[in-house]
Design an enzyme around this catalytic site. Structure first.
Site, PDB file in Angstrom:
ATOM      1  N   CYS A   1      -6.229   6.382 -38.584  1.00 39.06           N
ATOM      2  CA  CYS A   1      -5.242   5.376 -38.994  1.00 39.06           C
ATOM      3  C   CYS A   1      -5.842   4.296 -39.888  1.00 39.06           C
ATOM      4  O   CYS A   1      -5.122   3.666 -40.662  1.00 39.06           O
ATOM      5  CB  CYS A   1      -4.587   4.743 -37.774  1.00 39.06           C
ATOM      6  SG  CYS A   1      -5.755   4.026 -36.600  1.00 39.06           S
TER       7      CYS A   1
ATOM      8  N   GLU B   1       0.213  -0.112 -32.056  1.00 37.23           N
ATOM      9  CA  GLU B   1      -0.899   0.179 -32.956  1.00 37.23           C
ATOM     10  C   GLU B   1      -0.428   1.294 -33.883  1.00 37.23           C
ATOM     11  O   GLU B   1      -0.421   2.459 -33.509  1.00 37.23           O
ATOM     12  CB  GLU B   1      -2.144   0.599 -32.162  1.00 37.23           C
ATOM     13  CG  GLU B   1      -2.651  -0.462 -31.198  1.00 37.23           C
ATOM     14  CD  GLU B   1      -3.111  -1.730 -31.887  1.00 37.23           C
ATOM     15  OE1 GLU B   1      -3.309  -1.704 -33.120  1.00 37.23           O
ATOM     16  OE2 GLU B   1      -3.253  -2.750 -31.198  1.00 37.23           O
TER      17      GLU B   1
END
Length: 485
Positions: free
Chosen positions: A272, A239
């Site tokens: 993010c 991720e």
């Protein structure tokens, strides 16, 4: 090695099962990396985490940990990242609790075998696909959401029946120390362990043999994790990040500004999936340059440095990095930096050169460049000529543009009229594509990530219906097989 377990909680309302779970294995506290992994590998070999009863008990204990120590987590997040109590609960603690509750609710269904229909040529036979635990997994968490991004994968790993080692980020030291203290009190030491430390510890962990590695962090470190995993053919979930674009065309300008500002400046931009830059079509740039400063003032007041709702940058080196971007455009609002207090003001930049450093690297902070484009086609080309982002957003009230954007933009997730909220939906997969990551999790998707979907085919030997496929293959058998296939 058998050890005597010392009770930690002596609450009157605790059931015998709860007391058994709330213990600290003294002999495992000071084990090195290799010894800790060996300890959990033994648990995986003994399949202690596989039964539904064990998984359910661990999830219940997980829920108690999050409930009993909510204030401890809030305090730790404030210490490490300057998060307000509301933001900590909204973006970290509630999301973990929701994952635990979902896993508890659907555990039996997720664990169940899926029986498959069999072709006539294979009958009589029974076929099924059944999720099996992978074994021993490593979960490495980031510093920006040190609770959310570490514990949600752990929920999935536990629900899937795995043993797990979790490594919190050393850049969130207060949260790391809290997890190191709490996790052994609530989760079985044979199935879950916390390993803390810096890059040297992470490197040593990656040298161990794992059945899966789950990493959340930067693309640069993700490449190193991928390379290390490849040495032992260990499957990975990565991720990562990326420069998440926002294309703005039309709509309710105050609402658009608020939604972009909320998505960008939550956690001081250290998210993010936060908008990394805006591609403003036509007059959208003028509207945003007017309304975004208003939204910032509405959220954080005239001086965001005094707002209890605006977070802080994780450390001084990141403050210095962000300060260097401020010269890459003209400041519309913000631009203030206080290194001592790890403060970078919510900042909007205009007249930004697409070739400047702020447009080449993931910003990961409260700086938002606005770039003017002539139309949506130009915006889509701009996005397509860069690495695949973890998320991409469009603000427009035109359904035709929605369809075009969804069809032509490659990203880990898409938001139409909203940004970052997709990460809070437990039954939506979260993950990247290309350079922004591989694999996904949340809810059932996380359960599947930490499971082997194992097929089983069973046939009785009392009636041998396979004779037509046994050699030798004469004309009759060849003709029969040809027709059957």
């Amino acid at each position: 090695m058998e050890t005597e377990l010392a009770p930690i909680h002596e609450e009157a309302e605790a059931s015998p099962e709860e007391v058994k779970l709330d213990v600290v294995p003294e002999a495992t506290k000071h084990l090195g990396v290799a010894e800790t992994v060996a300890h959990l590998r033994e648990g995986a070999r003994e399949r202690i985490a596989v039964t539904r009863k064990f998984r359910a008990a661990q999830l219940k204990a997980f829920e108690r940990m999050m409930s009993r120590h909510e204030s401890d987590f809030v305090t730790a997040l404030a210490q490490d990242l300057g998060k307000s109590a509301v933001e900590a609960r909204l973006t970290e603690l509630s999301m973990v609790r929701n994952e635990v509750k979902l896993a508890q609710l659907y555990l039996t269904e997720w664990m169940g075998a899926q029986h498959q229909r069999m072709p006539i040529a294979f009958q009589p036979a029974v076929a099924k696909v059944e999720p099996q635990p992978l074994g021993l997994v490593l979960i490495v968490g980031p510093w920006n959401y040190p609770v959310n991004n570490l514990l949600i994968p752990l929920v999935s790993a536990i629900a899937a029946g795995n043993c797990a080692v979790i490594k919190p980020s050393e850049n969130a030291p207060t949260v790391s120390a809290l997890l190191e203290r709490l996790v052994p009190q609530y989760l079985d030491h044979r199935a879950v362990a916390v390993v803390t430390g810096g890059a040297d510890v992470a490197a040593e962990l990656l040298e161990q043999k794992w059945d899966h590695i789950f990493f959340t962090g930067s693309e640069r470190i993700g490449r190193k994790v991928y390379a290390a995993a490849a040495q032992q053919l260990t499957p990975v979930t990565l991720e990562l990040g990326g420069k998440c674009p926002v294309v703005v065309v039309d709509g309710n300008w105050p609402a658009i500004a608020r939604r972009i500002a909320f998505a960008k400046f939550t956690n001081a931009g250290q998210t993010c999936v936060a908008p990394d830059y805006v591609l403003a079509v036509g007059r959208a740039a003028d509207e945003l340059e007017k309304h975004l400063p208003r939204a910032i003032a509405e959220f954080y007041g005239k001086d965001p440095s005094s707002s209890k709702d605006f977070g802080r940058i994780v450390n001084e080196s990141h403050v210095d990095r962000l300060a260097g971007y401020l010269a890459d455009g003209d400041v519309v609002v913000g631009g203030t930096v206080d290194r001592t207090h790890r403060y970078v003001a919510p900042t909007i930049l205009k007249n930004v050169d697409p070739a400047s450093p702020v447009m080449q690297e993931e910003i990961f902070g409260p700086i938002l460049p606005i770039i003017r484009v002539a139309n949506v086609d130009e915006a889509i080309d701009f996005i397509g000529n860069r690495s695949d982002p973890l998320a991409a957003y469009l603000f427009s009230e035109r359904p035709r543009l929605h369809a075009i954007f969804e069809d032509h933009v490659r990203a880990g997730s898409i938001g139409i009229g909203v940004a970052i909220l997709q990460t809070g939906v437990t039954n939506l997969p979260f993950g990247g594509v290309g350079n922004s990551g591989t694999g996904n999790y949340h809810g059932k998707y996380g359960f599947d990530t930490f499971s082997q979907l194992r097929p089983t085919l069973a046939k009785t030997t009392m009636v041998d219906t396979l004779k037509p496929v046994y050699p030798p293959y004469g004309w009759a058998k060849s003709t029969m097989v040809k027709r059957a296939l």
